[in-house]
Design an enzyme around this catalytic site. Sequence first.
Site, PDB file in Angstrom:
ATOM      1  N   HIS A  19       0.625  -0.860  -0.286  1.00  0.00           N
ATOM      2  CA  HIS A  19      -0.111   0.256  -0.194  1.00  0.00           C
ATOM      3  C   HIS A  19       0.905   1.270  -0.046  1.00  0.00           C
ATOM      4  O   HIS A  19       0.577   2.526  -0.180  1.00  0.00           O
ATOM      5  CB  HIS A  19      -0.575  -0.134   1.421  1.00  0.00           C
ATOM      6  N   HIS A  42      -8.163  -8.565  -7.597  1.00  0.00           N
ATOM      7  CA  HIS A  42      -8.502  -8.971  -6.828  1.00  0.00           C
ATOM      8  C   HIS A  42      -8.360  -8.266  -5.784  1.00  0.00           C
ATOM      9  O   HIS A  42      -8.064  -8.294  -4.991  1.00  0.00           O
ATOM     10  CB  HIS A  42      -6.993 -10.432  -6.463  1.00  0.00           C
ATOM     11  N   SER A 100      -6.647  -3.053  -0.510  1.00  0.00           N
ATOM     12  CA  SER A 100      -7.132  -1.421  -1.380  1.00  0.00           C
ATOM     13  C   SER A 100      -7.610  -0.748  -2.752  1.00  0.00           C
ATOM     14  O   SER A 100      -7.113   0.726  -2.993  1.00  0.00           O
ATOM     15  CB  SER A 100      -6.035  -2.465  -3.409  1.00  0.00           C
ATOM     16  N   GLU A 118     -13.674  -9.249  -7.514  1.00  0.00           N
ATOM     17  CA  GLU A 118     -13.576 -10.425  -6.688  1.00  0.00           C
ATOM     18  C   GLU A 118     -13.794 -11.046  -6.492  1.00  0.00           C
ATOM     19  O   GLU A 118     -15.130 -10.771  -6.777  1.00  0.00           O
ATOM     20  CB  GLU A 118     -13.933  -9.582  -5.413  1.00  0.00           C
ATOM     21  N   ASP A 158     -13.778 -12.958 -11.964  1.00  0.00           N
ATOM     22  CA  ASP A 158     -12.797 -13.212 -12.541  1.00  0.00           C
ATOM     23  C   ASP A 158     -11.810 -12.904 -12.847  1.00  0.00           C
ATOM     24  O   ASP A 158     -11.604 -12.286 -13.962  1.00  0.00           O
ATOM     25  CB  ASP A 158     -11.709 -14.740 -12.959  1.00  0.00           C
ATOM     26  N   GLY A 159     -11.186 -11.806 -12.160  1.00  0.00           N
ATOM     27  CA  GLY A 159      -9.876 -10.196 -12.508  1.00  0.00           C
ATOM     28  C   GLY A 159      -9.090 -10.391 -13.839  1.00  0.00           C
ATOM     29  O   GLY A 159      -9.093 -10.173 -14.315  1.00  0.00           O
ATOM     30  N   ASP A 179      -2.618  -8.970  -7.478  1.00  0.00           N
ATOM     31  CA  ASP A 179      -2.849  -8.795  -6.325  1.00  0.00           C
ATOM     32  C   ASP A 179      -3.533 -10.134  -5.599  1.00  0.00           C
ATOM     33  O   ASP A 179      -4.599 -10.044  -4.622  1.00  0.00           O
ATOM     34  CB  ASP A 179      -3.018  -7.318  -5.589  1.00  0.00           C
TER      35      ASP A 179
END
Length: 295
Positions: A19, A42, A100, A118, A158-159, A179
């Site tokens: 971060h 994600h 995030s 997500e 699904d990213g 991520d």
Amino acid sequence: MLSYRHAFHAGNHADVLKHTVLIQLLHYFGQKDASYFYIDTHAGAGLYALHGEQATKNAEFETGLSRLWEKKDLPAPLADYVKLIKKLNPDGKMRYYPGSPFIAEKILREQDRLRLFELHPNESKILQQNFKKQEAHEAAQGRKPSARGSRVIVEMADGFDALKSLLPPPSRRALVLLDPPYEDKLDYRRVISTLNDALSRFSTGTYAIWYPILHRMEAREFPARLKRLPAQDWLNVSLTVAKPAPDGIGLTGSGMFILNPPWTLAATLQDVMPYLVSALGQDSDARFTLESSAK
């Protein structure tokens, strides 16, 4: 695999590194008036209760955020990081930790766009609820809700796959955070394939990849595989806080690998990383790596 829940790890040493770097990337993108997309493949739940049952089980925030909370000599990028989190904890106590998506939402401007993915059903639902709670809180204070309309879009998807439909973005400016939890070793392979595809669609985008430092072979080989991707430039920064356990299990550190990084980022991290080693290191094996393709 959908077993991973970030609430158990919120605010740990890996979050501090991830971060801190993310905030610097977002500030850099905001220096130009032109809008940009922030894409999180994600996204997680967005906000985590550090006093909750999951976060307190192992209290991993005590190895990260807690060690910086009262420091008065923080380098500027770390001070920015802690300041942002303290704004979410106005009573001065560490109660909530932003993921995030919430960090990005606090920094992005009205003209910028957040696209958050997500796949975990519960995490996706909580993420949407957290943004709705924020809208309600802002409305109660007489402010225009910042997440209203098309500015923030959350999708249960699904990213890795969803990223394809967003590249290139209309503004031709984007910061993408990948991520995944890496609980499934196939995540390493999917990150590489996703980035190859993304670079073919949008070669000038900035892609930030978080990765764990683990004993498993896929993790050890991962940075070298990222270096071979067809990006113009790259930067790799990692933080190790402790020697591996005898059984090789456990997260001893993590890294952020940035494709097409801001030219200022390496110099910024030169002051940050030694401080983090000193503040977060747990034994004599604590160290950092900072390298880039720049000659």
